[in-house]
Scaffold this motif. Structure first.
Motif, PDB file in Angstrom:
ATOM      1  N   GLY A  37       0.782  -1.222   0.000  1.00 12.37           N
ATOM      2  CA  GLY A  37       0.000   0.000   0.000  1.00 12.37           C
ATOM      3  C   GLY A  37       0.815   1.273   0.000  1.00 12.37           C
ATOM      4  N   THR A  38       2.103   1.202  -0.384  1.00 16.68           N
ATOM      5  CA  THR A  38       2.939   2.384  -0.290  1.00 16.68           C
ATOM      6  C   THR A  38       2.678   3.384  -1.396  1.00 16.68           C
ATOM      7  OG1 THR A  38       4.645   1.203  -1.522  1.00 16.68           O
ATOM      8  CG2 THR A  38       4.805   1.182   0.875  1.00 16.68           C
ATOM      9  N   ASN A  39       2.130   2.936  -2.510  1.00 18.95           N
ATOM     10  CA  ASN A  39       1.893   3.849  -3.620  1.00 18.95           C
ATOM     11  C   ASN A  39       0.431   4.276  -3.651  1.00 18.95           C
ATOM     12  OD1 ASN A  39       1.382   1.184  -4.178  1.00 18.95           O
ATOM     13  ND2 ASN A  39       2.031   1.267  -6.306  1.00 18.95           N
ATOM     14  N   THR A  93       6.681  11.282   7.270  1.00 16.66           N
ATOM     15  CA  THR A  93       5.458  10.480   7.350  1.00 16.66           C
ATOM     16  C   THR A  93       4.309  11.243   6.709  1.00 16.66           C
ATOM     17  OG1 THR A  93       4.853  11.388   9.517  1.00 16.66           O
ATOM     18  CG2 THR A  93       6.207   9.389   9.495  1.00 16.66           C
ATOM     19  N   LEU A  94       3.254  10.500   6.375  1.00 16.05           N
ATOM     20  CA  LEU A  94       2.071  11.082   5.757  1.00 16.05           C
ATOM     21  C   LEU A  94       0.870  10.234   6.141  1.00 16.05           C
ATOM     22  CD1 LEU A  94       1.043  13.255   3.680  1.00 16.05           C
ATOM     23  CD2 LEU A  94       1.326  11.505   1.912  1.00 16.05           C
ATOM     24  N   ALA A  95      -0.216  10.895   6.545  1.00 18.30           N
ATOM     25  CA  ALA A  95      -1.433  10.173   6.926  1.00 18.30           C
ATOM     26  C   ALA A  95      -1.983   9.397   5.718  1.00 18.30           C
ATOM     27  CB  ALA A  95      -2.476  11.171   7.442  1.00 18.30           C
ATOM     28  N   PRO A  96      -2.575   8.199   5.974  1.00 17.81           N
ATOM     29  CA  PRO A  96      -2.889   7.683   7.305  1.00 17.81           C
ATOM     30  C   PRO A  96      -1.748   6.922   7.963  1.00 17.81           C
ATOM     31  CG  PRO A  96      -3.848   6.278   5.644  1.00 17.81           C
ATOM     32  CD  PRO A  96      -3.246   7.432   4.904  1.00 17.81           C
ATOM     33  N   GLY A  97      -0.909   6.198   7.206  1.00 20.47           N
ATOM     34  CA  GLY A  97       0.142   5.406   7.841  1.00 20.47           C
ATOM     35  C   GLY A  97       1.351   5.216   6.955  1.00 20.47           C
ATOM     36  N   GLN A  98       1.663   6.228   6.144  1.00 23.30           N
ATOM     37  CA  GLN A  98       2.784   6.112   5.227  1.00 23.30           C
ATOM     38  C   GLN A  98       4.061   6.674   5.860  1.00 23.30           C
ATOM     39  OE1 GLN A  98       1.620   6.872   0.879  1.00 23.30           O
ATOM     40  NE2 GLN A  98       0.025   7.996   1.973  1.00 23.30           N
ATOM     41  N   VAL A  99       5.183   5.994   5.604  1.00 22.47           N
ATOM     42  CA  VAL A  99       6.487   6.411   6.095  1.00 22.47           C
ATOM     43  C   VAL A  99       7.460   6.315   4.927  1.00 22.47           C
ATOM     44  CG1 VAL A  99       8.192   6.157   7.930  1.00 22.47           C
ATOM     45  CG2 VAL A  99       5.866   5.290   8.283  1.00 22.47           C
ATOM     46  N   PHE A 100       8.350   7.300   4.807  1.00 20.01           N
ATOM     47  CA  PHE A 100       9.291   7.353   3.690  1.00 20.01           C
ATOM     48  C   PHE A 100      10.669   7.751   4.210  1.00 20.01           C
ATOM     49  CE2 PHE A 100       5.090   8.795   2.348  1.00 20.01           C
ATOM     50  CZ  PHE A 100       4.799   7.955   1.281  1.00 20.01           C
ATOM     51  N   PHE A 101      11.711   7.234   3.574  1.00 21.20           N
ATOM     52  CA  PHE A 101      13.049   7.731   3.883  1.00 21.20           C
ATOM     53  C   PHE A 101      13.966   7.538   2.683  1.00 21.20           C
ATOM     54  CE2 PHE A 101      13.455   3.263   5.173  1.00 21.20           C
ATOM     55  CZ  PHE A 101      14.742   2.922   4.768  1.00 21.20           C
ATOM     56  N   GLY A 102      15.026   8.347   2.653  1.00 18.32           N
ATOM     57  CA  GLY A 102      16.028   8.272   1.600  1.00 18.32           C
ATOM     58  C   GLY A 102      17.409   8.125   2.201  1.00 18.32           C
ATOM     59  N   THR A 103      18.327   7.571   1.438  1.00 16.18           N
ATOM     60  CA  THR A 103      19.665   7.279   1.939  1.00 16.18           C
ATOM     61  C   THR A 103      20.721   8.066   1.164  1.00 16.18           C
ATOM     62  OG1 THR A 103      20.215   5.466   0.428  1.00 16.18           O
ATOM     63  CG2 THR A 103      18.841   4.926   2.338  1.00 16.18           C
ATOM     64  N   ARG A 104      21.900   8.130   1.752  1.00 10.46           N
ATOM     65  CA  ARG A 104      23.005   8.805   1.071  1.00 10.46           C
ATOM     66  C   ARG A 104      23.502   8.012  -0.125  1.00 10.46           C
ATOM     67  NH1 ARG A 104      27.309  12.411   4.008  1.00 10.46           N
ATOM     68  NH2 ARG A 104      27.302  13.084   1.841  1.00 10.46           N
ATOM     69  N   SER A 105      23.082   6.767  -0.266  1.00  5.70           N
ATOM     70  CA  SER A 105      23.434   5.982  -1.451  1.00  5.70           C
ATOM     71  C   SER A 105      22.424   6.176  -2.578  1.00  5.70           C
ATOM     72  CB  SER A 105      23.543   4.495  -1.102  1.00  5.70           C
ATOM     73  OG  SER A 105      22.275   3.971  -0.756  1.00  5.70           O
ATOM     74  N   GLY A 106      21.421   7.042  -2.374  1.00  6.43           N
ATOM     75  CA  GLY A 106      20.487   7.369  -3.438  1.00  6.43           C
ATOM     76  C   GLY A 106      19.269   6.484  -3.542  1.00  6.43           C
ATOM     77  N   LYS A 107      18.939   5.761  -2.487  1.00  4.31           N
ATOM     78  CA  LYS A 107      17.738   4.928  -2.481  1.00  4.31           C
ATOM     79  C   LYS A 107      16.630   5.628  -1.696  1.00  4.31           C
ATOM     80  CE  LYS A 107      20.358   0.557  -2.473  1.00  4.31           C
ATOM     81  NZ  LYS A 107      21.703   1.105  -2.165  1.00  4.31           N
TER      82      LYS A 107
END
Length: 382
Positions: A14-16, A336-350
C-alpha cells in the motif's frame, strides 16, 4: 526537464497510495509520484527531475494553505549561492533566482550559506512561513514568502558568539511551533542545542537540561549540545522527542527538562526522526553506529519505531536489506504522511516507502544522488 521512471514498489504494502514525495539531493531535486493514480498493485512510482541539476537541495516544502498549491525549494549552487524558489504548477516551472531573496541585515556581518528548513505555518497563521538557515538564524515571512526578515531575538542572541558549528556547519535545522500566531516555538541548532521562545520569537532561552554533549568536557552545559532533530505531534505539543548527537530524549514540558528514552536501540546516535501523523506516542528513527562510523549498525538497514512514547523500540526490517547495507539516513530524509505512510532516503540514493506504519517496506527508486531531504505531501499533480 528530464523525466525518469522509478522502480516498482512491491504490491500489497500500500505504499503507492497517492501524494507526492519531494526529494532533495546533493545534485538537484526530484518529485516522485505514484504512477497511474496510485492504485494497489499499479505500476509503481514515476520520478520527475532533476530540478536545479547540480545544486544541493537540503530543504523542500509544500504549502496548501490559503488556496495555494505551492512547492518550495532552496537550491544551493557553489557558484551562485543559495536561492529560494517556488512552483505553483508542481515543478513544471519555478520562480527566478532573484525572487524571494533571503538576506541578513547588512550590519550583522553575516551572509546566507544555506537554507536547512522551510516550514509553512499552521492553518491559524495562513501566510506565515519560517526558514531555518546557516549561519544559525530564523527567518520569517508574514506574506506567504514575498518578504523575509531575520528574527531579531535569535540574530542578536547573547550566546551567538559562543556557538560552534557541527560537522555540517552552524545550522538551524529544526522548527517546532504550537501553531498559534505569536505563540511558543522551539528551534534546534547544531551545535548550539535547543532554544525556546514563549513570546513569538522576541526572546529565546536555552532548553537543554538533561541532554548531554558527549564531545565537551562539561557533558551537560547550558548550551552547546549538537541536537540533530526534534519532533512533536500537534495533539500534544508539550511533548517533544529529540535525536541528539549521542542520545534519544523525550520532554513532556516543552523542553524544560529531558528524559533519556534510548531503550532497546542498537545505538543512540543518529540524525533522522519523524512523528507518526496520527499518533502522539509513535515516533520513527534510523540509528547509526557512531559519529566515527555513520552507517547503520551491523550493516542492517532498520527503522526503529516506538508506539509508547519511547518506553520501548522495535526494529522494522521487512523489505529492507539486512546484509551489507552500509547506509546513512540524514536528519531531514525521513517523513510520514497520513494515514500510515512512512518514507526515507539514503546517502546511497535509495528511497523506501511503507504504507502500513513501517511494518513492511518497498523500494521507490534507487540510483539518485545522495538524498538529504524527503518531504511527503498529499497533493498530486498541479
Amino acid at each position: 526537464m528530464r523525466t525518469t521512471k522509478g522502480r516498482t514498489v512491491a504490491s500489497g504494502n500500500g505504499t503507492n497510495g497517492g501524494g507526492t514525495l519531494l526529494l532533495g539531493t546533493t545534485k538537484g531535486a526530484f518529485l516522485a509520484r505514484p504512477r497511474d493514480g496510485g492504485g494497489e498493485g499499479d505500476g509503481g512510482w514515476e520520478l520527475d527531475g532533476p530540478h536545479f541539476p547540480g545544486e544541493e537541495v537540503y530543504a523542500m516544502a509544500y504549502d496548501d494553505r490559503g488556496g495555494r498549491s505551492r512547492l518550495w525549494a532552496a537550491p544551493h549552487s557553489p557558484f551562485w549561492g543559495t536561492t529560494l524558489r517556488f512552483s505553483d504548477d508542481f515543478g513544471a516551472s519555478w520562480s527566478g533566482k532573484a525572487e524571494r531573496s533571503v538576506r541578513f541585515p547588512e550590519d550583522s556581518g553575516l551572509s546566507l550559506k544555506r537554507v536547512w528548513q522551510i516550514q509553512p505555518g499552521s492553518a491559524r497563521e495562513p501566510d506565515v512561513i519560517r526558514l531555518g538557515v546557516e549561519p544559525a538564524c530564523l527567518f520569517i515571512s508574514h506574506d506567504a514568502g514575498e518578504e523575509w526578515e531575520a528574527v531579531e531575538g535569535l540574530l542578536n542572541h547573547p550566546h551567538r558568539e559562543r556557538w560552534v558549528g557541527g560537522a555540517g556547519g552552524l545550522c538551524l535545522h529544526t522548527i517546532v511551533t504550537d501553531g498559534e500566531p505569536g505563540g511558543r516555538a522551539t528551534i534546534a541548532i547544531s551545535a548550539a542545542g535547543a532554544y525556546r521562545s514563549d513570546d513569538g520569537g522576541a526572546t529565546w532561552a536555552a532548553r537543554n537540561k538533561g541532554v548531554r554533549a558527549e564531545f565537551l568536557p562539561d557533558k551537560h552545559p547550558e548550551f552547546g549540545q549538537c541536537v540533530h532533530k526534534i519532533v512533536h505531534h500537534p495533539s500534544n505539543p508539550g511533548r517533544l522527542f529529540l535525536q541528539n548527537h549521542w542520545g534519544l530524549y523525550r520532554s513532556d514540558d516543552w523542553g524544560d527538562s529531558w528524559t533519556d528514552i534510548a531503550n532497546g536501540v542498537p545505538s543512540d546516535f543518529g540524525f533522522a526522526m519523524a512523528m507518526h501523523p496520527g499518533d502522539a506516542d509513535t515516533v520513527y528513527i534510523v540509528p547509526l553506529e557512531s559519529d566515527g562510523f555513520r552507517c547503520t549498525p551491523e550493516a542492517k538497514l532498520r527503522v526503529y519505531r516506538t508506539r509508547d512514547g519511547g518506553a520501548s523500540w522495535e526494529a522494522l526490517t521487512e523489505g529492507l536489506p539486512q546484509r551489507n547495507a552500509y547506509e546513512t539516513v540524514l536528519r531531514d530524509a525521513l517523513d510520514t504522511l497520513a494515514p500510515g505512510q512512512v518514507f526515507f532516503g539514503t546517502r546511497s540514493g535509495k528511497v523506501y516507502a511503507s504504507g502500513d506504519d513501517g511494518t513492511t517496506w518497498g523500494l521507490v527508486c534507487e540510483g539518485l544522488p545522495p538524498v538529504v531531504c524527503v518531504k511527503a505531501c498529499a497533493a498530486g499533480r498541479g
